[in-house]
Scaffold this active site. Structure first.
Site, PDB file in Angstrom:
ATOM      1  CB  SER A 117      -2.675  -6.649  -5.816  1.00 49.32           C
ATOM      2  OG  SER A 117      -3.150  -7.248  -6.992  1.00 49.32           O
ATOM      3  CE1 TYR A 141      -4.137  -1.388  -7.822  1.00 45.65           C
ATOM      4  CE2 TYR A 141      -3.930  -3.527  -8.925  1.00 45.65           C
ATOM      5  CZ  TYR A 141      -4.298  -2.772  -7.815  1.00 45.65           C
ATOM      6  OH  TYR A 141      -4.806  -3.401  -6.707  1.00 45.65           O
ATOM      7  CE  LYS A 145      -2.341  -1.546  -4.194  1.00 53.55           C
ATOM      8  NZ  LYS A 145      -2.935  -1.327  -2.893  1.00 53.55           N
TER       9      LYS A 145
HETATM   10  N1  LIG Z   1     -10.735  -5.243  -5.777  1.00 50.58           N
HETATM   11  C1  LIG Z   1      -9.733  -6.030  -6.139  1.00 50.58           C
HETATM   12  O1  LIG Z   1      -9.878  -6.817  -7.072  1.00 50.58           O
HETATM   13  C2  LIG Z   1      -8.408  -5.993  -5.408  1.00 50.58           C
HETATM   14  C3  LIG Z   1      -7.494  -7.038  -5.614  1.00 50.58           C
HETATM   15  C4  LIG Z   1      -6.268  -6.994  -4.946  1.00 50.58           C
HETATM   16  C5  LIG Z   1      -5.965  -5.924  -4.106  1.00 50.58           C
HETATM   17  N2  LIG Z   1      -6.868  -4.912  -3.939  1.00 50.58           N
HETATM   18  C6  LIG Z   1      -6.505  -3.791  -3.079  1.00 50.58           C
HETATM   19  O2  LIG Z   1      -7.470  -3.671  -2.047  1.00 50.58           O
HETATM   20  C7  LIG Z   1      -7.619  -2.308  -1.679  1.00 50.58           C
HETATM   21  C8  LIG Z   1      -9.080  -1.935  -1.678  1.00 50.58           C
HETATM   22  O3  LIG Z   1      -9.614  -2.131  -2.970  1.00 50.58           O
HETATM   23  P1  LIG Z   1     -11.181  -2.034  -3.272  1.00 50.58           P
HETATM   24  O4  LIG Z   1     -11.508  -3.061  -4.296  1.00 50.58           O
HETATM   25  O5  LIG Z   1     -11.945  -2.002  -1.999  1.00 50.58           O
HETATM   26  O6  LIG Z   1     -11.236  -0.608  -3.998  1.00 50.58           O
HETATM   27  P2  LIG Z   1     -12.205   0.630  -3.693  1.00 50.58           P
HETATM   28  O7  LIG Z   1     -11.976   1.624  -4.787  1.00 50.58           O
HETATM   29  O8  LIG Z   1     -13.594   0.158  -3.479  1.00 50.58           O
HETATM   30  O9  LIG Z   1     -11.642   1.159  -2.307  1.00 50.58           O
HETATM   31  C9  LIG Z   1     -10.549   2.036  -2.176  1.00 50.58           C
HETATM   32  C10 LIG Z   1     -10.967   3.075  -1.163  1.00 50.58           C
HETATM   33  O10 LIG Z   1      -9.859   3.935  -0.895  1.00 50.58           O
HETATM   34  C11 LIG Z   1     -10.316   5.282  -0.912  1.00 50.58           C
HETATM   35  N3  LIG Z   1      -9.153   6.093  -1.270  1.00 50.58           N
HETATM   36  C12 LIG Z   1      -8.405   6.026  -2.398  1.00 50.58           C
HETATM   37  N4  LIG Z   1      -7.381   6.911  -2.346  1.00 50.58           N
HETATM   38  C13 LIG Z   1      -7.479   7.550  -1.143  1.00 50.58           C
HETATM   39  C14 LIG Z   1      -6.706   8.542  -0.486  1.00 50.58           C
HETATM   40  N5  LIG Z   1      -5.625   9.091  -1.065  1.00 50.58           N
HETATM   41  N6  LIG Z   1      -7.058   8.928   0.752  1.00 50.58           N
HETATM   42  C15 LIG Z   1      -8.164   8.393   1.360  1.00 50.58           C
HETATM   43  N7  LIG Z   1      -8.935   7.437   0.783  1.00 50.58           N
HETATM   44  C16 LIG Z   1      -8.596   7.030  -0.453  1.00 50.58           C
HETATM   45  C17 LIG Z   1     -11.440   5.297  -1.925  1.00 50.58           C
HETATM   46  O11 LIG Z   1     -12.338   6.373  -1.763  1.00 50.58           O
HETATM   47  C18 LIG Z   1     -12.108   3.948  -1.643  1.00 50.58           C
HETATM   48  O12 LIG Z   1     -13.083   4.064  -0.634  1.00 50.58           O
HETATM   49  C19 LIG Z   1      -6.763  -1.494  -2.672  1.00 50.58           C
HETATM   50  O13 LIG Z   1      -5.553  -1.149  -2.041  1.00 50.58           O
HETATM   51  C20 LIG Z   1      -6.512  -2.460  -3.807  1.00 50.58           C
HETATM   52  O14 LIG Z   1      -5.291  -2.206  -4.457  1.00 50.58           O
HETATM   53  C21 LIG Z   1      -8.084  -4.922  -4.562  1.00 50.58           C
END
Ligand SMILES: NC(=O)c1ccc[n+]([C@@H]2O[C@H](COP(=O)([O-])OP(=O)(O)OC[C@H]3O[C@@H](n4cnc5c(N)ncnc54)[C@H](O)[C@@H]3O)[C@@H](O)[C@H]2O)c1
Length: 330
Positions: A117, A141, A145
């Protein structure tokens, strides 16, 4: 080739799954559904469970010996929750990620892409950052990362796994074919708040008007989620060239290279929706920052990737997805 996508039933992971599938790479999904949606895994090879569950990961590799790479999107992602429950966040994002990588090593997985991130960067003076900018995460958070990135790099240095960390800026939009999008009804990012204001006919609160940006409001780098997904497909295709020798890891920023302020986002939003939303200036929220956008030279050079969608299409796709989300998610 198959790719295992941990967190593949979430917002970004499910979009990556569709992009892989469209490119002829078969996604296998591992997701606990803690925040993800079963509907997003429908029709795919889907394992419901936790990334830290060793026997489950063993079973996935036994049943899919042709998995050639793993994309790790599974995490908890709500910044205020991470402040309120740091133990839970470090356990979910760091401890479980460490267990997951141990399971992957045991199953001889050599290619690993990590969803990192932009929130790990410290604020730069000119509001731009690149991969060499100082790391200074401002929340538990964000720190999870940064810790994961460092941990994976240490592991890649001596173990038979190569790691590519992709640092996402601010993903918005939805799958242009509307298969998936943001599962939340009330997203807390600025665009989500604009959509709620429009629905309710209330003004949008511009929280913070005295930041050192061109109009005083916060600046972000909004990248279309489909472009993010396309970057993962590009990374899978180039992985062995990018990370040729064993013992290597790399980081690449994924953004548009353009900063958009809150006022600019609202103006663009209002050009897409009707009736328009009024702005109401308000004080900064605790913990908010001026923001940053990325230079994207490295992504262009190493992945031969650049975003295809601008801010107008990104907003349009978010709005279109919001109008059908309740039908897709029963
Ligand atoms: N959305 C944003 O703004 C953003 C920005 C930068 C980075 N990210 C990163 O991208 C990734 C995805 O984010 P997102 O926005 O799709 O979030 P999201 O919550 O939609 O997706 C995360 C998924 O991981 C699953 N999950 C969480 N912990 C788990 C575990 N222990 N075992 C199995 N499954 C698990 C959840 O059920 C979910 O489906 C994350 O790692 C997040 O840190 C997101």
């Amino acid at each position: 080739m198959k790719v295992l996508i941990a967190g593949g039933a979430g917002y970004i992971g499910s979009t990556i799954a569709s992009a892989c599938s469209d490119a002829g790479i078969i996604p296998v999904i591992l997701d606990s559904l803690v925040t993800g949606r079963r509907e997003f895994a429908a029709g795919r090879e889907f394992y419901e469970g936790d990334i830290a569950d060793g026997p489950l990961v063993n079973r996935i590799f036994a049943e899919h010996p042709d998995i050639g790479a793993v994309i790790h999107c599974a995490a908890l992602i709500v910044v205020p929750d991470s402040v309120a429950d740091p133990v839970g966040y470090y356990r979910a994002n760091v401890v479980k990620s460490l267990e997951f990588v141990a399971h992957l090593l045991r199953n001889r997985c050599e290619r690993f892409i990590f969803s990192s991130s932009a929130s790990i960067y410290g604020a730069g003076a000119d509001l731009t950052v690149d991969e060499n900018s100082p790391i200074d995460p401002q929340s538990p958070y964000a720190r999870t990362k940064a810790v994961c990135e460092a941990m994976f790099a240490d592991i890649a240095a001596t173990q038979p796994i190569r790691v590519l960390s992709l640092r996402y800026f601010n993903p918005i939009g939805a799958d242009p074919k509307m298969r998936t999008g943001l599962q939340l009804a009330k997203p807390t990012h600025a665009l989500g708040k604009m959509m709620q204001a429009q629905e309710q006919g209330t003004p949008f609160q511009v929280t913070g008007t005295d930041y050192p940006t061109r109009d005083g409001t916060g600046i972000r780098d909004y990248v279309h989620v489909w472009d993010l997904a396309a970057a993962h497909v590009a990374a899978l295709g180039r992985f062995d060239t990018l990370l040729a020798p064993a013992g290597t890891s790399a980081v690449i920023n994924l953004g548009t290279g353009t900063g958009t302020t809150v006022r600019e986002l609202l103006d663009t939003f209002n050009s897409v929706v009707s009736p328009p939303v009024q702005a109401q200036d308000a004080a900064r929220r605790p913990g908010d920052i001026a923001g940053a956008y990325t230079r994207i030279d490295r992504a262009k050079r190493l992945l031969d990737w650049q975003p295809q969608y601008g801010i107008v299409e990104s907003i349009r796709h978010s709005v279109e997805w919001a109008s059908i989300r309740d039908q897709v998610l029963s």
